[in-house]
Write a protein that holds these residues in place. Structure first.
Motif, PDB file in Angstrom:
ATOM      1  N   ASN A 111       9.681  15.483   3.177  1.00  0.00           N
ATOM      2  CA  ASN A 111       9.731  14.100   3.634  1.00  0.00           C
ATOM      3  C   ASN A 111       9.770  14.113   5.153  1.00  0.00           C
ATOM      4  OD1 ASN A 111      10.486  11.500   4.416  1.00  0.00           O
ATOM      5  ND2 ASN A 111      11.897  11.212   2.713  1.00  0.00           N
ATOM      6  N   LEU A 112       8.729  13.607   5.793  1.00  0.00           N
ATOM      7  CA  LEU A 112       8.649  13.593   7.253  1.00  0.00           C
ATOM      8  C   LEU A 112       9.329  12.321   7.754  1.00  0.00           C
ATOM      9  CD1 LEU A 112       6.288  15.443   6.155  1.00  0.00           C
ATOM     10  CD2 LEU A 112       5.157  15.022   8.328  1.00  0.00           C
ATOM     11  N   ILE A 113      10.653  12.382   7.889  1.00  0.00           N
ATOM     12  CA  ILE A 113      11.436  11.166   8.071  1.00  0.00           C
ATOM     13  C   ILE A 113      11.229  10.493   9.429  1.00  0.00           C
ATOM     14  CG2 ILE A 113      13.189  11.833   6.403  1.00  0.00           C
ATOM     15  CD1 ILE A 113      14.968  12.704   8.663  1.00  0.00           C
ATOM     16  N   ASP A 114      10.643  11.209  10.401  1.00  0.00           N
ATOM     17  CA  ASP A 114      10.383  10.601  11.703  1.00  0.00           C
ATOM     18  C   ASP A 114       8.925  10.189  11.874  1.00  0.00           C
ATOM     19  OD1 ASP A 114      13.028  11.000  12.567  1.00  0.00           O
ATOM     20  OD2 ASP A 114      12.583  13.064  13.140  1.00  0.00           O
ATOM     21  N   SER A 115       8.091  10.426  10.890  1.00  0.00           N
ATOM     22  CA  SER A 115       6.661  10.137  11.029  1.00  0.00           C
ATOM     23  C   SER A 115       6.416   8.633  11.068  1.00  0.00           C
ATOM     24  CB  SER A 115       5.867  10.767   9.885  1.00  0.00           C
ATOM     25  OG  SER A 115       6.345  10.326   8.623  1.00  0.00           O
ATOM     26  N   PRO A 116       5.562   8.150  11.981  1.00  0.00           N
ATOM     27  CA  PRO A 116       5.295   6.705  12.082  1.00  0.00           C
ATOM     28  C   PRO A 116       4.774   6.086  10.795  1.00  0.00           C
ATOM     29  CG  PRO A 116       4.467   7.855  14.019  1.00  0.00           C
ATOM     30  CD  PRO A 116       4.876   8.918  13.038  1.00  0.00           C
ATOM     31  N   TRP A 117       4.027   6.879  10.013  1.00  0.00           N
ATOM     32  CA  TRP A 117       3.438   6.338   8.791  1.00  0.00           C
ATOM     33  C   TRP A 117       4.209   6.751   7.541  1.00  0.00           C
ATOM     34  CZ3 TRP A 117      -2.578   6.991   9.683  1.00  0.00           C
ATOM     35  CH2 TRP A 117      -2.972   6.099  10.699  1.00  0.00           C
ATOM     36  N   SER A 118       5.449   7.196   7.708  1.00  0.00           N
ATOM     37  CA  SER A 118       6.331   7.517   6.573  1.00  0.00           C
ATOM     38  C   SER A 118       5.652   8.450   5.571  1.00  0.00           C
ATOM     39  CB  SER A 118       6.789   6.228   5.874  1.00  0.00           C
ATOM     40  OG  SER A 118       7.529   5.418   6.742  1.00  0.00           O
ATOM     41  N   LEU A 119       5.352   9.630   6.005  1.00  0.00           N
ATOM     42  CA  LEU A 119       4.618  10.586   5.185  1.00  0.00           C
ATOM     43  C   LEU A 119       5.544  11.422   4.313  1.00  0.00           C
ATOM     44  CD1 LEU A 119       2.148  11.979   7.892  1.00  0.00           C
ATOM     45  CD2 LEU A 119       1.838   9.985   6.404  1.00  0.00           C
ATOM     46  N   ASP A 155       1.271  11.574   0.849  1.00  0.00           N
ATOM     47  CA  ASP A 155       1.309  10.132   0.605  1.00  0.00           C
ATOM     48  C   ASP A 155       1.601   9.404   1.905  1.00  0.00           C
ATOM     49  OD1 ASP A 155       0.764  10.397  -2.035  1.00  0.00           O
ATOM     50  OD2 ASP A 155       2.750   9.846  -2.766  1.00  0.00           O
ATOM     51  N   ILE A 156       0.832   8.346   2.167  1.00  0.00           N
ATOM     52  CA  ILE A 156       1.047   7.471   3.319  1.00  0.00           C
ATOM     53  C   ILE A 156       1.753   6.223   2.805  1.00  0.00           C
ATOM     54  CG2 ILE A 156      -0.037   6.226   5.221  1.00  0.00           C
ATOM     55  CD1 ILE A 156      -2.544   8.020   4.725  1.00  0.00           C
ATOM     56  N   SER A 157       3.008   6.036   3.220  1.00  0.00           N
ATOM     57  CA  SER A 157       3.785   4.903   2.712  1.00  0.00           C
ATOM     58  C   SER A 157       3.754   3.702   3.642  1.00  0.00           C
ATOM     59  CB  SER A 157       5.248   5.325   2.495  1.00  0.00           C
ATOM     60  OG  SER A 157       5.342   6.338   1.532  1.00  0.00           O
ATOM     61  N   GLU A 158       3.471   3.914   4.919  1.00  0.00           N
ATOM     62  CA  GLU A 158       3.496   2.832   5.908  1.00  0.00           C
ATOM     63  C   GLU A 158       2.096   2.649   6.490  1.00  0.00           C
ATOM     64  OE1 GLU A 158       3.871  -0.088   7.613  1.00  0.00           O
ATOM     65  OE2 GLU A 158       5.971   0.458   7.257  1.00  0.00           O
ATOM     66  N   TRP A 159       1.485   1.516   6.182  1.00  0.00           N
ATOM     67  CA  TRP A 159       0.120   1.232   6.621  1.00  0.00           C
ATOM     68  C   TRP A 159       0.049   0.173   7.706  1.00  0.00           C
ATOM     69  CZ3 TRP A 159      -4.581   3.405   4.880  1.00  0.00           C
ATOM     70  CH2 TRP A 159      -4.420   4.404   3.902  1.00  0.00           C
ATOM     71  N   ASP A 160       1.198  -0.361   8.119  1.00  0.00           N
ATOM     72  CA  ASP A 160       1.195  -1.496   9.041  1.00  0.00           C
ATOM     73  C   ASP A 160       1.941  -1.235  10.340  1.00  0.00           C
ATOM     74  OD1 ASP A 160      -0.282  -3.452   7.414  1.00  0.00           O
ATOM     75  OD2 ASP A 160       1.418  -3.277   6.040  1.00  0.00           O
ATOM     76  N   LYS A 161       2.187   0.047  10.666  1.00  0.00           N
ATOM     77  CA  LYS A 161       2.812   0.385  11.940  1.00  0.00           C
ATOM     78  C   LYS A 161       1.889   1.290  12.735  1.00  0.00           C
ATOM     79  CE  LYS A 161       7.666  -0.148  10.623  1.00  0.00           C
ATOM     80  NZ  LYS A 161       8.989   0.523  10.498  1.00  0.00           N
ATOM     81  N   PRO A 162       1.912   1.202  14.068  1.00  0.00           N
ATOM     82  CA  PRO A 162       1.015   2.021  14.891  1.00  0.00           C
ATOM     83  C   PRO A 162       1.293   3.513  14.728  1.00  0.00           C
ATOM     84  CG  PRO A 162       1.946   0.209  16.171  1.00  0.00           C
ATOM     85  CD  PRO A 162       2.698   0.252  14.875  1.00  0.00           C
ATOM     86  N   LYS A 195      -2.884   2.555  16.620  1.00  0.00           N
ATOM     87  CA  LYS A 195      -3.325   1.562  15.642  1.00  0.00           C
ATOM     88  C   LYS A 195      -2.619   1.789  14.313  1.00  0.00           C
ATOM     89  CE  LYS A 195      -7.785   2.513  15.948  1.00  0.00           C
ATOM     90  NZ  LYS A 195      -9.270   2.387  15.805  1.00  0.00           N
ATOM     91  N   THR A 196      -2.551   0.738  13.512  1.00  0.00           N
ATOM     92  CA  THR A 196      -2.026   0.896  12.168  1.00  0.00           C
ATOM     93  C   THR A 196      -3.043   1.647  11.322  1.00  0.00           C
ATOM     94  OG1 THR A 196      -2.982  -1.119  11.218  1.00  0.00           O
ATOM     95  CG2 THR A 196      -0.887  -1.353  12.409  1.00  0.00           C
ATOM     96  N   ALA A 197      -2.594   2.142  10.164  1.00  0.00           N
ATOM     97  CA  ALA A 197      -3.514   2.858   9.280  1.00  0.00           C
ATOM     98  C   ALA A 197      -4.639   1.942   8.808  1.00  0.00           C
ATOM     99  CB  ALA A 197      -2.749   3.431   8.092  1.00  0.00           C
ATOM    100  N   LYS A 198      -4.329   0.690   8.567  1.00  0.00           N
ATOM    101  CA  LYS A 198      -5.356  -0.246   8.109  1.00  0.00           C
ATOM    102  C   LYS A 198      -6.401  -0.515   9.185  1.00  0.00           C
ATOM    103  CE  LYS A 198      -2.330  -2.672   4.834  1.00  0.00           C
ATOM    104  NZ  LYS A 198      -1.620  -3.931   4.526  1.00  0.00           N
ATOM    105  N   TRP A 222       0.823  -1.201   0.000  1.00  0.00           N
ATOM    106  CA  TRP A 222       0.000   0.000   0.000  1.00  0.00           C
ATOM    107  C   TRP A 222       0.863   1.260   0.000  1.00  0.00           C
ATOM    108  CZ3 TRP A 222      -5.197   0.047   2.975  1.00  0.00           C
ATOM    109  CH2 TRP A 222      -5.908  -1.139   2.745  1.00  0.00           C
ATOM    110  N   MET A 223       0.538   2.208  -0.849  1.00  0.00           N
ATOM    111  CA  MET A 223       1.021   3.585  -0.771  1.00  0.00           C
ATOM    112  C   MET A 223      -0.087   4.445  -1.350  1.00  0.00           C
ATOM    113  SD  MET A 223       4.255   5.578  -2.461  1.00  0.00           S
ATOM    114  CE  MET A 223       5.349   6.152  -1.173  1.00  0.00           C
TER     115      MET A 223
END
Length: 617
Positions: free
Chosen positions: A413-421, A451-458, A464-467, A393-394
Motif C-alpha cells: 500500500n503506497l500510503i503517500d502516493s497522490p493516486w492512492s496506489l 490499483d488506482i484508487s484516486e482519479w481526481d487528484k493531481p 493533472k488528475t488521472a482522468k 472509479w477504482m
C-alpha cells in the motif's frame, strides 16, 4: 479485497461484439488474477448508446421459456452464483451477459502480446483477494470441480506471508501476516534492517496517546450494539470517528486513510464508520483465528479465469445453464404488477423480448437501475432508494517486467502516493506457472498489478488528475509514483530498463478528454449508504436483486457480498415458488459471545440515550 472490490458483470450498454469475442477466447484460455490483502486494496460500462436504427426497432416476438425458468441478467460473481444455486435445484437457467463472464473478477488477455505459441500476457480489471473473513464465496468455490483438487477451485487459493505500507522518503513498514503453516518470506540482512527501521521510525513518530486513542475508538465500535452502529455510526465518517483531523500525519496516513483504503477502498473523510468498523472488526477476528475460513490474505495461484472462472462456467454448463454472451439487457417490462419480459439486444443488435418465470437482476447498480422503469419503482420503493447509491472509479493497470523486483512477498500500500496506489507482484504467487514460458513473448517474467484508487487528484509528473491524463500519461505517472515510494531509501526496486510493457483496463475510455468514462465503477460507502441498499427479495413477485450493492451482512462491495446476495435472491425465489428444495445457506459475519454480551449492555445504554460506556469522546 476485492475490493474490494467490485464483483458482478453487467449487461447494460451498447453492444460490443468484439469484446464478447475476446471474452469467449478468455473463457477458453486463461488470464490474470490478483489479489489484495489485509493491508492491500480491494480491487476493484460504456454508457449505453444504442445505434439509432436499433433504438427505434420494435422488439421481436416474445420468446417464451418453458418450465420453471429463470433469466439471470448479468454474468459476474452474483449472476454465476445465482445460476449455480438455481441449477442445482432443478431450474432452467439462462444467463445473459454483454461482455465477459466473471465480470470485474475476470482476467483478460493483452491483445497482440502472444508470441511463439505462448498465451497472451494476463491482465485484469484489478487484483483480487479472498480473505479468511469470507465464507459464502469459499463455499461456492469448494463446489466447483478442478482436476486434482479435493476441494475444487478453493484449493487454488494461496496465502502471501506479508504485506507492506510503502512510504515516500521514509523506510517502509513491512509486516508479516501470522498464520499457522505460512511459509515465511525470504529475508536477507538488509531486509531485516529496513523492516526494523520502518517499525521503530513509526513507533517514535506516532505518539503513544494517539495509539491509545485509536485503540479506544476501536473498542468503542467493537462493543457498540447494532442499533448504535446502524444509526449513529452509519451517520459518522470514519475520519471524524477517529478524530483524524486533530492527529499527527502518521496517524492520518496509516490509521485513518490507510485502514479505509485497505479494508473498504473508499475515502476516510466520507466512509461510514459502520462500514469501516465492521470490516476492521472482522479482520481482527480473522487474525485471531476466530471464525476464519483461512488466512487473512488469500489470492489465486494462477490467473483468475484459469484458476476459477473457466472451471465454474464449465461446471454450470454441465448443470444445464445456458449462457448468452454478447447479449445486452435494455429494459424490463411490467404488466399486472409483475415483470412480463426483458428486452435484450442480441450480438447482431436485434432486440428480443425474452420471457421467463422469474428474473434475477445481477448487474452492478449503476447499470441495473437503467433497466428499471417508473412502474417498477412505484411497485418497489427500494429501487428508488437504490437510485441514491454512489459509485466511483477504482481501476487497475499492469506493468510487465523483464526482471523480478525484490519487493514484499505480498501486497503493498503506497500510503503517500497522490493516486492512492496499491499493488502486488503476482507471478511469484503462481508456483505452477513458468511465466515467461507460458505468457507473452518469453521476455517478461513478472506482472506487477496496481490499483488506482484516486482519479481526481493531481499527480506528481504532469500536475493533472488521472482522468485528465491520456492512457500513456496515466501509465508514466503510476510508474513514477511506484518508483518514488519503492526506490526512495537507497534501494532500487523498480528499474526503467526492466519495464517491458503495460496494460490499462479497457473499461476506462476517453481519458484526457472532457468526458472520460468507466464501465466498471465501484460502489462506495459514504455515510447513509446502508439505508439505501435494497434487499434481495422485492415486492414484485417474480423479480430479485443480486449484486454487491444489495444489503447483506458484509456491509461492503465485495465478491463475498455479491455471492451472499445471490444466495439470498435464490432463497426469496424458492419462497415465492413454495419450493420444497433446500434453502441456500447464507452465513453472516462471525460473532464472539463475550463481545455480544457487551453489545447487549450497550443496547440498554443506547435505548436510554447514553453513549457507549467506553466512549470518552
Amino acid at each position: 479485497m476485492d475490493r474490494t472490490v467490485g464483483t458482478s458483470a453487467h449487461t447494460s450498454g451498447a453492444p460490443d461484439t468484439s469484446d464478447a469475442t475476446n471474452a469467449t477466447k478468455a473463457s477458453r484460455r486463461t488470464f490474470v488474477a490478483g489479489a489484495a490483502a489485509l493491508g492491500g486494496g480491494a480491487a476493484l460500462g460504456a454508457l449505453p448508446v444504442a445505434q439509432a436504427a436499433h433504438a427505434a426497432a420494435p422488439a421481436a416476438p416474445a420468446v417464451p421459456a418453458a418450465g420453471r425458468s429463470v433469466a439471470v441478467l448479468g454474468g459476474g460473481v452474483a449472476g454465476l452464483t445465482a445460476a449455480h444455486e438455481l441449477a442445482e435445484r432443478g431450474f432452467q437457467v439462462t444467463v445473459y451477459e454483454r461482455r465477459a463472464l466473471g465480470g470485474k473478477a475476470r482476467s483478460m488477455d493483452v491483445p497482440g502480446s502472444a508470441k511463439g505459441g505462448r498465451r497472451p500476457l494476463p491482465a485484469e480489471h484489478g487484483f483480487r483477494f479472498i480473505p479468511g473473513i469470507y465464507h459464502n464465496l469459499p463455499d461456492t468455490m469448494r463446489r466447483i470441480p478442478f482436476p486434482g483438487n479435493a476441494n475444487g477451485v478453493w484449493d487454488n487459493l494461496v496465502a502471501p506471508p506479508e504485506m507492506m505500507f510503502a512510504r515516500t522518503g521514509r523506510e517502509d513498514i513491512r509486516m508479516p501476516i501470522p498464520w499457522p503453516g505460512h511459509k515465511p518470506a525470504e529475508l536477507d540482512l538488509d531486509d531485516l534492517r529496513r523492516a526494523l527501521t520502518g517499525l521503530i521510525d513509526t513507533a517514535f513518530n506516532l505518539p503513544l496517546h494517539e495509539v491509545a486513542y485509536f485503540v479506544n475508538r476501536a473498542l468503542v465500535f467493537l462493543t457498540s450494539c447494532d442499533e448504535r452502529r446502524n444509526s449513529t455510526w452509519e451517520k459518522t465518517p470514519w475520519w471524524e470517528f477517529v478524530r483524524a483531523a486533530k492527529m499527527s500525519l502518521d496517524y492520518q496516513r496509516i490509521l485513518a486513510i490507510g485502514v479505509t483504503r485497505n479494508i473498504v477502498a473508499t475515502k476516510a473523510e466520507e466512509a461510514s464508520t459502520r462500514t469501516v468498523g465492521t470490516l476492521g472488526e472482522a479482520f481482527v477476528f480473522n487474525l485471531l483465528g476466530q471464525g476464519a475460513d483461512g488466512p487473512p490474505d488469500r489470492i489465486l495461484n494462477a490467473p483468475t479465469n484459469e484458476a476459477w472462472i473457466d472451471p465454474w462456467v464449465t461446471h454450470l454448463k454441465s448443470l444445464g445453464v445456458d449462457f448468452k454472451l454478447g447479449w445486452t439487457v435494455r429494459e424490463l417490462r411490467t404488466a399486472g404488477g409483475r415483470i412480463s419480459a426483458t428486452v435484450i439486444e442480441d450480438p447482431a443488435g436485434v432486440r428480443q423480448s425474452v420471457m421467463a418465470d422469474h428474473y434475477v437482476s445481477a448487474m452492478p447498480v449503476e447499470h441495473a437501475r437503467r433497466t428499471w422503469n417508473a412502474e417498477m419503482r412505484a411497485l418497489e420503493p427500494q429501487l428508488v432508494r437504490a437510485d441514491k447509491l454512489e459509485t466511483d472509479w477504482m481501476t487497475g493497470i499492469q506493468f510487465y517486467l523483464t526482471e523480478r523486483p525484490k519487493m514484499v512477498d505480498g501486497h503493498v500500500n503506497l500510503i503517500d502516493s497522490p493516486w492512492s496506489l496499491t499493488g502486488i507482484a503476482q507471478a511469484g504467487h503462481w508456483p505452477d506457472r513458468d511465466f515467461p514460458a507460458v505468457y507473452g513473448d518469453g521476455v517478461a517474467v513478472e506482472c506487477l498489478s496496481v490499483d488506482i484508487s484516486e482519479w481526481d487528484k493531481p499527480g506528481m509528473l504532469y500536475g493533472k488528475t488521472a482522468k485528465q491524463c491520456t492512457r500513456e500519461e496515466v501509465a508514466k505517472e503510476v510508474w513514477a509514483q511506484l518508483k518514488a515510494a519503492l526506490n526512495d531509501t537507497g534501494k532500487t526496486v523498480l528499474r526503467d530498463s526492466a519495464l517491458h510493457s503495460w496494460f490499462l483496463d479497457p473499461g476506462v475510455d476517453g481519458l484526457g478528454t472532457p468526458n472520460p468514462t468507466n464501465e466498471d465503477e465501484l460502489l462506495i460507502h459514504p455515510v447513509g449508504t446502508l439505508h439505501n441498499r435494497p434487499s434481495a427479495g422485492t415486492t414484485i413477485p417474480n423479480f430479485y436483486l443480486a449484486g454487491d450493492y444489495v444489503a447483506v451482512d458484509i456491509d461492503l462491495a465485495t465478491m463475498e457480498g455479491a455471492n451472499a446476495s445471490a444466495r439470498a435472491a435464490v432463497n426469496a425465489l424458492l419462497d415465492r415458488e413454495g419450493s420444497s428444495a433446500p434453502r441456500v445457506k447464507v452465513r453472516g459475519m462471525h460473532k464472539i459471545p463475550a463481545v455480544e454480551t457487551l453489545k447487549r449492555h450497550d443496547r440498554t445504554r443506547w435505548r436510554l440515550g447514553l453513549r457507549n460506556a467506553l466512549d470518552v469522546g
